[in-house]
Write an enzyme that holds these catalytic residues in place. Structure first.
Site, PDB file in Angstrom:
ATOM      1  N   ASP A   1      11.744   1.976  -8.277  1.00 23.84           N
ATOM      2  CA  ASP A   1      11.731   2.973  -9.276  1.00 23.84           C
ATOM      3  C   ASP A   1      11.791   4.378  -8.320  1.00 23.84           C
ATOM      4  O   ASP A   1      12.081   5.279  -8.750  1.00 23.84           O
ATOM      5  CB  ASP A   1      10.377   3.096  -9.944  1.00 23.84           C
ATOM      6  CG  ASP A   1      10.330   1.935 -11.004  1.00 23.84           C
ATOM      7  OD1 ASP A   1      11.344   1.769 -11.820  1.00 23.84           O
ATOM      8  OD2 ASP A   1       9.439   1.240 -11.193  1.00 23.84           O
TER       9      ASP A   1
ATOM     10  N   HIS B   1       3.611  -2.095  -4.324  1.00 27.29           N
ATOM     11  CA  HIS B   1       3.795  -3.262  -5.143  1.00 27.29           C
ATOM     12  C   HIS B   1       3.043  -4.201  -5.081  1.00 27.29           C
ATOM     13  O   HIS B   1       2.446  -4.459  -3.954  1.00 27.29           O
ATOM     14  CB  HIS B   1       5.356  -3.701  -4.917  1.00 27.29           C
ATOM     15  CG  HIS B   1       5.962  -4.478  -5.825  1.00 27.29           C
ATOM     16  ND1 HIS B   1       5.793  -5.886  -5.960  1.00 27.29           N
ATOM     17  CD2 HIS B   1       7.083  -4.155  -6.651  1.00 27.29           C
ATOM     18  CE1 HIS B   1       6.533  -6.241  -6.982  1.00 27.29           C
ATOM     19  NE2 HIS B   1       7.363  -5.295  -7.406  1.00 27.29           N
TER      20      HIS B   1
HETATM   21  C1  LIG Z   1       2.725  -0.798  -8.377  1.00 31.16           C
HETATM   22  C2  LIG Z   1       1.213  -0.786  -8.203  1.00 31.16           C
HETATM   23  C3  LIG Z   1       0.745  -0.719  -9.820  1.00 31.16           C
HETATM   24  C4  LIG Z   1       0.404  -2.130  -7.967  1.00 31.16           C
HETATM   25  O1  LIG Z   1      -0.811  -2.011  -8.021  1.00 31.16           O
HETATM   26  P1  LIG Z   1      -1.746  -3.265  -7.307  1.00 31.16           P
HETATM   27  O2  LIG Z   1      -1.165  -4.384  -7.009  1.00 31.16           O
HETATM   28  O3  LIG Z   1      -2.919  -3.349  -8.247  1.00 31.16           O
HETATM   29  O4  LIG Z   1      -2.113  -2.553  -5.922  1.00 31.16           O
HETATM   30  P2  LIG Z   1      -3.529  -1.621  -5.709  1.00 31.16           P
HETATM   31  O5  LIG Z   1      -3.518  -0.323  -6.654  1.00 31.16           O
HETATM   32  O6  LIG Z   1      -4.597  -2.304  -5.639  1.00 31.16           O
HETATM   33  O7  LIG Z   1      -3.145  -1.175  -4.202  1.00 31.16           O
HETATM   34  C5  LIG Z   1      -3.608  -1.344  -2.983  1.00 31.16           C
HETATM   35  C6  LIG Z   1      -4.177  -0.240  -2.318  1.00 31.16           C
HETATM   36  O8  LIG Z   1      -3.005   0.541  -2.089  1.00 31.16           O
HETATM   37  C7  LIG Z   1      -3.141   1.853  -2.813  1.00 31.16           C
HETATM   38  N1  LIG Z   1      -1.813   2.286  -3.414  1.00 31.16           N
HETATM   39  C8  LIG Z   1      -1.283   1.494  -4.078  1.00 31.16           C
HETATM   40  N2  LIG Z   1      -0.103   1.992  -4.452  1.00 31.16           N
HETATM   41  C9  LIG Z   1      -0.157   3.355  -4.123  1.00 31.16           C
HETATM   42  C10 LIG Z   1       0.625   4.471  -4.483  1.00 31.16           C
HETATM   43  N3  LIG Z   1       1.673   4.578  -5.400  1.00 31.16           N
HETATM   44  N4  LIG Z   1       0.098   5.648  -4.061  1.00 31.16           N
HETATM   45  C11 LIG Z   1      -1.239   5.651  -3.367  1.00 31.16           C
HETATM   46  N5  LIG Z   1      -1.845   4.624  -3.051  1.00 31.16           N
HETATM   47  C12 LIG Z   1      -1.466   3.351  -3.436  1.00 31.16           C
HETATM   48  C13 LIG Z   1      -4.339   1.721  -3.828  1.00 31.16           C
HETATM   49  O9  LIG Z   1      -4.988   2.869  -4.026  1.00 31.16           O
HETATM   50  C14 LIG Z   1      -5.217   0.687  -3.235  1.00 31.16           C
HETATM   51  O10 LIG Z   1      -6.100   1.254  -2.054  1.00 31.16           O
HETATM   52  P3  LIG Z   1      -7.478   0.734  -1.859  1.00 31.16           P
HETATM   53  O11 LIG Z   1      -7.282  -0.596  -1.402  1.00 31.16           O
HETATM   54  O12 LIG Z   1      -7.895   1.676  -0.868  1.00 31.16           O
HETATM   55  O13 LIG Z   1      -8.181   0.903  -3.106  1.00 31.16           O
HETATM   56  C15 LIG Z   1       0.653   0.318  -7.465  1.00 31.16           C
HETATM   57  O14 LIG Z   1       1.244   0.478  -6.241  1.00 31.16           O
HETATM   58  C16 LIG Z   1       0.910   1.863  -8.269  1.00 31.16           C
HETATM   59  O15 LIG Z   1       0.476   2.258  -8.899  1.00 31.16           O
HETATM   60  N6  LIG Z   1       2.214   2.453  -7.827  1.00 31.16           N
HETATM   61  C17 LIG Z   1       2.854   3.486  -8.382  1.00 31.16           C
HETATM   62  C18 LIG Z   1       3.336   3.159  -9.612  1.00 31.16           C
HETATM   63  C19 LIG Z   1       4.730   2.487  -9.490  1.00 31.16           C
HETATM   64  O16 LIG Z   1       5.396   3.011  -8.544  1.00 31.16           O
HETATM   65  N7  LIG Z   1       4.963   1.612 -10.127  1.00 31.16           N
HETATM   66  C20 LIG Z   1       6.422   0.739 -10.198  1.00 31.16           C
HETATM   67  C21 LIG Z   1       6.103  -0.410  -9.700  1.00 31.16           C
HETATM   68  S1  LIG Z   1       7.776  -1.231  -9.385  1.00 31.16           S
END
Ligand SMILES: CC(C)(COP(=O)(O)OP(=O)(O)OC[C@H]1O[C@@H](n2cnc3c(N)ncnc32)[C@H](O)[C@@H]1OP(=O)(O)O)[C@@H](O)C(=O)NCCC(=O)NCCS
Length: 373
Positions: A308, A255
């Site tokens: 979720d 998140h």
């Molecule tokens: C929610 C979400 C979009 C937030 O994105 P964000 O704030 O841009 O976070 P980031 O993608 O920059 O994540 C930070 C780090 O954690 C990792 N990470 C974050 N969520 C992850 C996940 N669900 N699975 C694996 N790795 C994850 C990223 O790869 C990143 O790693 P890095 O620093 O080595 O590149 C992201 O966590 C995600 O895609 N989650 C899965 C989808 C989901 O469940 N969405 C519902 C949200 S309520």
């Protein structure tokens, strides 16, 4: 190249509005609507009352609660023309596409009013009907008309399945959990539309489009698909390892704001745990194992289950098909979207950020040979 601007990728850490609707403490895992902690509201309130709180800023008195309940129950039926058009749609259309299109049509066929609040109530009342009607149209079942004597959640489950569920209060509490969450992607998208002084139907059409994506509300549908593919707890570690190897995100985890356990996920997990005492809840054991393994694997990145991750297990328990999960999210979040749109317009300024140009400059137009103007 413009050098005077920093790019804030994904607008991380950027505040775009001052709001008194909700507060999130991402380090402590707290969510507060209008000053009330989410745990207090799910324990003691109901969807109609919480909607009033989010829209108006304080809890309703008895008359105000009667007013909101009656408004929400009287406006449930859809214009006949919209139902007719829904019946013409291909049966394999995704429920979120149908919801987005039907909301857009409501902007054309609803009674004309300039009151954003009336439009917000109208949409909140009608979204469950769109979802339930589409479920029944898709499955070639007779439509069940809304009943004014039932509350919001009872009526929705009744329109879906033809019976009044004894456990509709748990579903109702899940709606409270999803009703609002600050400046998330869909709320921001809809606030951008609001900032152009567009109408509420356009604002909510924008929001639904943004919510559908798998990184936002669409994650709940993908989480259930993941559980289906895992099939047994013995496969959890291999399955997760293969996602990590492919560099894919694990749906239902992570998140932007919560760097600890999402309070909504904790609440949902506890409800499911309590249900599990008396009956087997499909996928719950797999989910527990996935949670344990993913938290261990990503210890350094602070990735925990988000809302979720557990919501789909609950909806599946209510027999709601997974492709409808994100529409249930929309059915609740409509309250937050509309509250933010109304709040933002009170101190409106159009959104107009920048992008930094890195393309070519100074090219000269050359006519393509053989093409006549
Ligand atoms: C929610 C979400 C979009 C937030 O994105 P964000 O704030 O841009 O976070 P980031 O993608 O920059 O994540 C930070 C780090 O954690 C990792 N990470 C974050 N969520 C992850 C996940 N669900 N699975 C694996 N790795 C994850 C990223 O790869 C990143 O790693 P890095 O620093 O080595 O590149 C992201 O966590 C995600 O895609 N989650 C899965 C989808 C989901 O469940 N969405 C519902 C949200 S309520």
């Amino acid at each position: 190249m413009d050098v005077n601007f920093d790019v804030k990728h994904g607008l991380e850490g950027v505040a775009v509005a001052i709001s008194s609707i909700s507060y999130i403490d991402g380090e402590k895992g707290k969510l507060v609507y209008r000053g009330f902690e989410i745990e207090d509201l799910v324990e003691n309130s109901n969807f109609e009352e919480t909607s009033y709180l989010i829209w108006f800023g304080s809890l309703p008195n008895e008359n105000e609660l009667d007013f909101i309940k009656s408004m929400l129950s009287k406006k449930r039926e859809l214009p006949k023309k919209i139902v007719k058009m829904m019946k013409e749609l291909p049966k394999n259309a995704h429920p979120m596409d149908v919801l987005r299109s039907a909301v857009s049509l409501l902007g054309i066929y609803s009674e004309k009013t300039n009151s954003s609040l009336e439009n917000a109530i109208n949409l909140t009342a009608k979204i469950p009907t769109i979802i339930a009607y589409w479920y029944r149209i898709k499955n070639e079942m007779k439509l069940i008309r809304p009943r004014e004597d039932l509350n919001h959640s009872e009526n929705f489950l009744y329109m879906m399945f033809g019976e009044v569920s004894e456990k509709s209060d748990i579903f109702d509490k899940a709606l409270i959990l999803h009703a609002e969450q600050g400046m998330n992607a869909s709320t921001f998208a809809s606030t951008v539309t609001a900032s152009t002084l567009s109408d509420l139907y356009s604002i909510i059409t924008t929001a639904i489009g943004a919510l559908k994506g798998p990184l936002h509300g669409g994650a709940n549908e993908r989480v259930l698909k993941m559980f289906e593919e895992i099939k047994s707890i013995d496969n959890v570690e291999n399955y997760i390892d293969s996602l990590i190897l492919k560099g894919e995100k694990i749906m239902g985890f992570g998140h932007r704001i919560y760097k600890t356990y999402d309070p909504r996920a904790r609440i949902l997990k506890n409800w499911i745990k309590n249900l599990f005492i008396n009956e087997r809840i499909e996928y719950f054991e797999i989910a527990l194992k996935v949670e344990e393994y993913v938290i261990k694997k990503f210890k350094n990145k602070k990735i925990f289950p988000n809302v979720d991750f557990y919501s789909g297990i609950l909806y599946n328990y209510f027999r709601i098909p997974s492709e409808f999960f994100t529409t249930i999210f929309a059915m609740a979040r409509i309250v937050g979207w509309t509250a933010h749109a109304m709040e933002y317009k009170k101190n409106n300024r159009i959104f107009r950020p920048r992008s930094i140009y890195k393309g070519p400059k100074g090219l000269k137009y050359r006519e393509v040979k053989g093409v006549e103007n």
